[in-house]
Design a protein around this motif. Sequence first.
Motif, mmCIF file in Angstrom:
data_model
loop_
_atom_site.group_PDB
_atom_site.id
_atom_site.type_symbol
_atom_site.label_atom_id
_atom_site.label_comp_id
_atom_site.label_asym_id
_atom_site.label_seq_id
_atom_site.Cartn_x
_atom_site.Cartn_y
_atom_site.Cartn_z
ATOM 1 N N ASN A 43 -12.311 11.690 -0.338
ATOM 2 C CA ASN A 43 -12.581 13.127 -0.358
ATOM 3 C C ASN A 43 -13.381 13.518 0.886
ATOM 4 N N SER A 44 -13.403 14.811 1.158
ATOM 5 C CA SER A 44 -14.169 15.338 2.301
ATOM 6 C C SER A 44 -13.855 14.549 3.566
ATOM 7 N N LEU A 45 -12.599 14.364 3.822
ATOM 8 C CA LEU A 45 -12.185 13.550 4.956
ATOM 9 C C LEU A 45 -12.580 14.194 6.278
ATOM 10 N N LYS A 46 -12.917 13.324 7.231
ATOM 11 C CA LYS A 46 -13.342 13.748 8.559
ATOM 12 C C LYS A 46 -12.384 13.165 9.607
ATOM 13 N N PRO A 47 -12.295 13.784 10.770
ATOM 14 C CA PRO A 47 -11.431 13.218 11.826
ATOM 15 C C PRO A 47 -11.772 11.766 12.151
ATOM 16 N N GLU A 48 -13.033 11.405 12.041
ATOM 17 C CA GLU A 48 -13.418 10.022 12.341
ATOM 18 C C GLU A 48 -12.973 9.028 11.274
ATOM 19 N N ASP A 49 -12.405 9.505 10.179
ATOM 20 C CA ASP A 49 -11.816 8.602 9.180
ATOM 21 C C ASP A 49 -10.399 8.192 9.569
ATOM 22 N N THR A 50 -9.867 8.783 10.636
ATOM 23 C CA THR A 50 -8.529 8.447 11.089
ATOM 24 C C THR A 50 -8.449 6.978 11.476
ATOM 25 N N ALA A 51 -7.499 6.269 10.875
ATOM 26 C CA ALA A 51 -7.354 4.837 11.111
ATOM 27 C C ALA A 51 -6.156 4.319 10.319
ATOM 28 N N GLU A 96 0.835 -1.200 0.000
ATOM 29 C CA GLU A 96 0.000 0.000 0.000
ATOM 30 C C GLU A 96 0.870 1.251 0.000
ATOM 31 N N SER A 97 0.274 2.332 -0.479
ATOM 32 C CA SER A 97 0.918 3.633 -0.424
ATOM 33 C C SER A 97 -0.152 4.714 -0.441
ATOM 34 N N GLY A 98 0.236 5.914 -0.027
ATOM 35 C CA GLY A 98 -0.653 7.050 -0.150
ATOM 36 C C GLY A 98 -1.235 7.582 1.139
ATOM 37 N N GLY A 99 -0.970 6.935 2.256
ATOM 38 C CA GLY A 99 -1.483 7.454 3.516
ATOM 39 C C GLY A 99 -0.764 8.717 3.940
ATOM 40 N N GLY A 100 -1.239 9.317 5.021
ATOM 41 C CA GLY A 100 -0.592 10.513 5.526
ATOM 42 C C GLY A 100 -1.489 11.325 6.413
ATOM 43 N N LEU A 101 -1.062 12.566 6.645
ATOM 44 C CA LEU A 101 -1.795 13.500 7.490
ATOM 45 C C LEU A 101 -2.463 14.546 6.617
ATOM 46 N N VAL A 102 -3.744 14.784 6.872
ATOM 47 C CA VAL A 102 -4.492 15.756 6.075
ATOM 48 C C VAL A 102 -5.483 16.469 6.992
ATOM 49 N N GLN A 103 -5.824 17.691 6.641
ATOM 50 C CA GLN A 103 -6.821 18.428 7.415
ATOM 51 C C GLN A 103 -8.229 17.979 7.036
ATOM 52 N N ALA A 104 -9.153 18.157 7.950
ATOM 53 C CA ALA A 104 -10.544 17.835 7.668
ATOM 54 C C ALA A 104 -11.005 18.570 6.413
ATOM 55 N N GLY A 105 -11.734 17.844 5.578
ATOM 56 C CA GLY A 105 -12.181 18.396 4.310
ATOM 57 C C GLY A 105 -11.240 18.118 3.153
ATOM 58 N N GLY A 106 -10.056 17.625 3.469
ATOM 59 C CA GLY A 106 -9.066 17.345 2.438
ATOM 60 C C GLY A 106 -9.268 15.990 1.787
ATOM 61 N N SER A 107 -8.308 15.631 0.929
ATOM 62 C CA SER A 107 -8.392 14.397 0.161
ATOM 63 C C SER A 107 -7.082 13.625 0.228
ATOM 64 N N TRP A 137 -3.532 -9.746 2.843
ATOM 65 C CA TRP A 137 -3.633 -8.414 3.419
ATOM 66 C C TRP A 137 -2.346 -7.629 3.207
ATOM 67 N N GLY A 138 -2.502 -6.332 3.040
ATOM 68 C CA GLY A 138 -1.354 -5.454 3.039
ATOM 69 C C GLY A 138 -0.903 -5.154 4.461
ATOM 70 N N GLN A 139 0.177 -4.397 4.570
ATOM 71 C CA GLN A 139 0.761 -4.118 5.878
ATOM 72 C C GLN A 139 0.052 -2.964 6.587
ATOM 73 N N GLY A 140 -0.745 -2.234 5.872
ATOM 74 C CA GLY A 140 -1.474 -1.115 6.463
ATOM 75 C C GLY A 140 -0.777 0.212 6.233
ATOM 76 N N THR A 141 -1.578 1.249 6.072
ATOM 77 C CA THR A 141 -1.049 2.600 5.919
ATOM 78 C C THR A 141 -1.888 3.544 6.781
ATOM 79 N N GLN A 142 -1.208 4.416 7.516
ATOM 80 C CA GLN A 142 -1.886 5.304 8.453
ATOM 81 C C GLN A 142 -2.502 6.496 7.726
#
Length: 121
Positions: A83-91, A6-17, A111-116
Motif C-alpha cells: 500500500n501507499s506505493l512510492k516511485p522508489e518501490d519500483t523494482a 509469482e503473480s500480481g506485479g504491474g504498473l501503478v501510480q504513486a499512492g496506489g496498491s 527463488w521465483g522468476q521475479g515480477t516487475q
Amino acid sequence: QVQLVESGGGLVQAGGSLRLSCEASGNIFRMIDMGWYRQAPGKQRELVAGITSGGSTNYADSVKGRFTISRDNAKNTVFLQMNSLKPEDTAVYYCNANLIPRGTFRPSVYWGQGTQVTVSS
C-alpha cells in the motif's frame, strides 16, 4: 522439482496498491521461511519482508507500515500486500522460500522468476 511462481506485479501510480502472490509447488516435504526480495536497476537485491512457518514477520525499514506479508500454509503460498506505493518501490520483486524437498530432509533455498513492479510519480 520445486517451482515458485509469482503473480500480481504491474504498473501503478504513486499512492496506489498492489498485491503479490507466490505459490510453491512440486516435491515439497515441508515449507519453512518465505519472503520477498526486490532488486532495482543498478542496486543489490534486498530483503523486503519475511515470514516464518509460525507466522512471525520482519520488514525492511523502508516498507514498514506500508507493506504486509502473509502466508497460506495449506497452499504453500506467500502474499505481499503493498500500500501507499512510492516511485522508489519500483523494482523486480522476487519470491524466496526456504523449504525441505521431499526425499532430501535438508533445507534448500528457492527463488521465483521475479515480477516487475513499477510505480509512477
